[in-house]
Design a protein around this motif. Structure first.
Motif, PDB file in Angstrom:
ATOM      1  N   ASN A   2       6.237  70.572  77.137  1.00  0.00           N
ATOM      2  CA  ASN A   2       6.989  69.722  78.054  1.00  0.00           C
ATOM      3  C   ASN A   2       6.469  68.303  77.962  1.00  0.00           C
ATOM      4  N   LEU A   3       7.392  67.354  77.815  1.00  0.00           N
ATOM      5  CA  LEU A   3       7.032  65.951  77.707  1.00  0.00           C
ATOM      6  C   LEU A   3       7.884  65.124  78.654  1.00  0.00           C
ATOM      7  N   LYS A   4       7.230  64.201  79.342  1.00  0.00           N
ATOM      8  CA  LYS A   4       7.947  63.308  80.240  1.00  0.00           C
ATOM      9  C   LYS A   4       8.712  62.292  79.411  1.00  0.00           C
ATOM     10  N   CYS A   5       9.873  61.873  79.944  1.00  0.00           N
ATOM     11  CA  CYS A   5      10.742  60.996  79.176  1.00  0.00           C
ATOM     12  C   CYS A   5      11.570  60.136  80.125  1.00  0.00           C
ATOM     13  N   ASP A   6      11.907  58.934  79.689  1.00  0.00           N
ATOM     14  CA  ASP A   6      12.850  58.111  80.436  1.00  0.00           C
ATOM     15  C   ASP A   6      14.152  58.911  80.560  1.00  0.00           C
ATOM     16  N   PRO A   7      14.758  58.935  81.749  1.00  0.00           N
ATOM     17  CA  PRO A   7      15.951  59.774  81.945  1.00  0.00           C
ATOM     18  C   PRO A   7      17.075  59.516  80.934  1.00  0.00           C
ATOM     19  N   ASP A   8      17.347  58.258  80.610  1.00  0.00           N
ATOM     20  CA  ASP A   8      18.412  57.970  79.640  1.00  0.00           C
ATOM     21  C   ASP A   8      18.043  58.459  78.247  1.00  0.00           C
ATOM     22  N   ASP A   9      16.788  58.252  77.868  1.00  0.00           N
ATOM     23  CA  ASP A   9      16.327  58.734  76.562  1.00  0.00           C
ATOM     24  C   ASP A   9      16.337  60.255  76.504  1.00  0.00           C
ATOM     25  N   ALA A  10      16.016  60.892  77.629  1.00  0.00           N
ATOM     26  CA  ALA A  10      15.981  62.358  77.667  1.00  0.00           C
ATOM     27  C   ALA A  10      17.349  62.932  77.309  1.00  0.00           C
ATOM     28  N   VAL A  11      18.389  62.386  77.907  1.00  0.00           N
ATOM     29  CA  VAL A  11      19.749  62.865  77.640  1.00  0.00           C
ATOM     30  C   VAL A  11      20.127  62.587  76.187  1.00  0.00           C
ATOM     31  N   ARG A  12      19.811  61.404  75.699  1.00  0.00           N
ATOM     32  CA  ARG A  12      20.136  61.043  74.310  1.00  0.00           C
ATOM     33  C   ARG A  12      19.446  61.972  73.316  1.00  0.00           C
ATOM     34  N   LEU A  13      18.153  62.219  73.545  1.00  0.00           N
ATOM     35  CA  LEU A  13      17.388  63.082  72.638  1.00  0.00           C
ATOM     36  C   LEU A  13      17.924  64.511  72.627  1.00  0.00           C
ATOM     37  N   ARG A  14      18.321  65.004  73.789  1.00  0.00           N
ATOM     38  CA  ARG A  14      18.899  66.357  73.859  1.00  0.00           C
ATOM     39  C   ARG A  14      20.177  66.443  73.040  1.00  0.00           C
ATOM     40  N   GLY A  15      20.978  65.371  73.070  1.00  0.00           N
ATOM     41  CA  GLY A  15      22.214  65.345  72.301  1.00  0.00           C
ATOM     42  C   GLY A  15      21.975  65.241  70.805  1.00  0.00           C
ATOM     43  N   GLU A  16      20.937  64.492  70.422  1.00  0.00           N
ATOM     44  CA  GLU A  16      20.629  64.304  69.006  1.00  0.00           C
ATOM     45  C   GLU A  16      19.942  65.518  68.381  1.00  0.00           C
ATOM     46  N   HIS A  17      19.234  66.300  69.208  1.00  0.00           N
ATOM     47  CA  HIS A  17      18.450  67.431  68.690  1.00  0.00           C
ATOM     48  C   HIS A  17      18.701  68.693  69.527  1.00  0.00           C
ATOM     49  N   PRO A  18      19.958  69.156  69.554  1.00  0.00           N
ATOM     50  CA  PRO A  18      20.256  70.339  70.379  1.00  0.00           C
ATOM     51  C   PRO A  18      19.449  71.558  69.920  1.00  0.00           C
ATOM     52  N   GLY A  19      18.954  72.284  70.893  1.00  0.00           N
ATOM     53  CA  GLY A  19      18.169  73.484  70.592  1.00  0.00           C
ATOM     54  C   GLY A  19      16.696  73.199  70.374  1.00  0.00           C
TER      55      GLY A  19
END
Length: 72
Positions: A2-19
């Motif tokens: 688990n890593l803390k992340c800026d909320p906007d970056d968190a959503v972007r990263l999830r979209g770029e690297h699903p799974g």
């Protein structure tokens, strides 16, 4: 992990690297991502995510605790 992340970056990263990057397991889903470290993500990205997470967590600590971390 688990890593803390800026909320906007968190959503972007999830979209770029699903799974491989998903909302934080048992964490605040807005600020935390669970990152699968199995070779599927570039090492450089994982290192950057860890460093960014560390910086965000330390920034949230009281000043006295931050000062102790700066000492050798």
């Amino acid at each position: 992990m688990n890593l803390k992340c800026d909320p906007d970056d968190a959503v972007r990263l999830r979209g770029e690297h699903p799974g491989l990057i998903v909302p934080g397991y048992h964490m605040n889903k807005r600020h935390w991502n669970t990152v699968t470290v199995d070779g599927g993500l570039p090492d450089r990205l994982v290192r950057e995510l860890v460093e960014d997470s560390y910086d965000l967590v330390v920034a949230g600590l009281p000043r006295a605790q931050r000062l102790r971390l700066d000492r050798p």
